[in-house]
Design a protein around this motif. Structure first.
Motif, short mmCIF file in Angstrom:
data_model
loop_
_atom_site.label_atom_id
_atom_site.label_comp_id
_atom_site.label_asym_id
_atom_site.label_seq_id
_atom_site.Cartn_x
_atom_site.Cartn_y
_atom_site.Cartn_z
N VAL A 187 0.84 -1.21 0.00
CA VAL A 187 0.00 0.00 0.00
C VAL A 187 0.87 1.25 0.00
CG1 VAL A 187 -1.62 1.33 1.42
CG2 VAL A 187 -2.03 -1.07 1.00
N GLY A 188 1.94 1.25 0.78
CA GLY A 188 2.87 2.37 0.76
C GLY A 188 3.55 2.54 -0.58
N ALA A 189 3.91 1.43 -1.21
CA ALA A 189 4.53 1.50 -2.54
C ALA A 189 3.53 2.00 -3.58
CB ALA A 189 5.06 0.12 -2.94
N THR A 190 2.26 1.67 -3.41
CA THR A 190 1.22 2.16 -4.31
C THR A 190 1.13 3.68 -4.23
OG1 THR A 190 -0.01 0.11 -4.03
CG2 THR A 190 -1.21 1.97 -4.93
N ALA A 191 1.20 4.22 -3.03
CA ALA A 191 1.16 5.67 -2.85
C ALA A 191 2.35 6.34 -3.52
CB ALA A 191 1.11 6.01 -1.37
N VAL A 192 3.52 5.75 -3.38
CA VAL A 192 4.71 6.31 -4.01
C VAL A 192 4.59 6.23 -5.53
CG1 VAL A 192 7.20 6.01 -4.31
CG2 VAL A 192 6.20 5.84 -2.04
N MET A 193 4.08 5.12 -6.05
CA MET A 193 3.94 4.96 -7.50
C MET A 193 2.95 5.98 -8.08
SD MET A 193 5.91 2.90 -8.86
CE MET A 193 6.92 1.49 -8.59
N ARG A 194 1.93 6.32 -7.33
CA ARG A 194 0.99 7.34 -7.81
C ARG A 194 1.70 8.68 -7.96
NH1 ARG A 194 -4.22 7.97 -4.66
NH2 ARG A 194 -4.77 9.16 -6.51
N MET A 195 2.60 9.00 -7.03
CA MET A 195 3.35 10.25 -7.12
C MET A 195 4.39 10.19 -8.24
SD MET A 195 2.05 12.23 -4.96
CE MET A 195 0.43 11.49 -4.95
N VAL A 196 4.95 9.01 -8.47
CA VAL A 196 5.95 8.85 -9.53
C VAL A 196 5.30 9.07 -10.90
CG1 VAL A 196 7.41 7.14 -10.69
CG2 VAL A 196 7.53 7.40 -8.24
N ARG A 197 4.06 8.63 -11.05
CA ARG A 197 3.37 8.81 -12.32
C ARG A 197 3.13 10.29 -12.62
NH1 ARG A 197 -1.34 4.37 -12.49
NH2 ARG A 197 -1.21 4.61 -14.74
N LYS A 198 3.05 11.12 -11.56
CA LYS A 198 2.87 12.57 -11.76
C LYS A 198 4.20 13.28 -11.95
CE LYS A 198 -1.37 12.79 -9.10
NZ LYS A 198 -2.03 13.31 -7.90
#
Length: 124
Positions: A66-77
């Motif tokens: 779940v933490g990695a998912t949050a980071v990946m959402r920011m990486v996509r931006k």
């Protein structure tokens, strides 16, 4: 809590679940204990890696993903924050890249705990 993708809940859960970090020889062994490493299906010298093994503590694994998912959402931006993750997203599907980032986060967490230091991000 200084590691990207690890907040107060995940940090306290790792501290509670891992009594002695010296029982793991490496970060890979710690990630395997959590069930975040690919399951091998190899024979004849040909490496075939499957999905994650899902062995170990499911709660910690879920928190890391779940933490990695949050980071990946920011990486996509903004890809400049985590270039490794951005390059991984170009090659792999989002969920596969997320679990790979969770694996990397677990390894970094092991290194931080084993050395007794704080996380220092690598400058690009």
């Amino acid at each position: 809590m200084t590691i990207p993708g690890i907040g107060p809940i995940t940090a306290s859960a790792i501290a509670a679940a891992v009594p002695d970090v010296s029982m793991f020889r490496s970060g890979r062994q710690f990630a395997a204990w959590l069930g975040l490493t690919p399951r091998p299906h190899s024979s004849g010298g040909k490496k075939r890696l499957g999905g994650i093994s899902k062995q170990g503590d499911g709660y910690l694994r879920r928190l890391l993903v779940v933490g990695a998912t949050a980071v990946m959402r920011m990486v996509r931006k903004d890809a400049s924050r985590h270039p490794w993750a951005a390059q991984l997203l170009e090659r792999k599907q989002v969920k596969i890249a997320t679990v790979a980032f969770a694996n990397k986060t677990a390894r970094v967490a092991w290194a931080v705990m084993a050395r007794g230091q704080t996380y220092q991000p690598v400058s690009a």
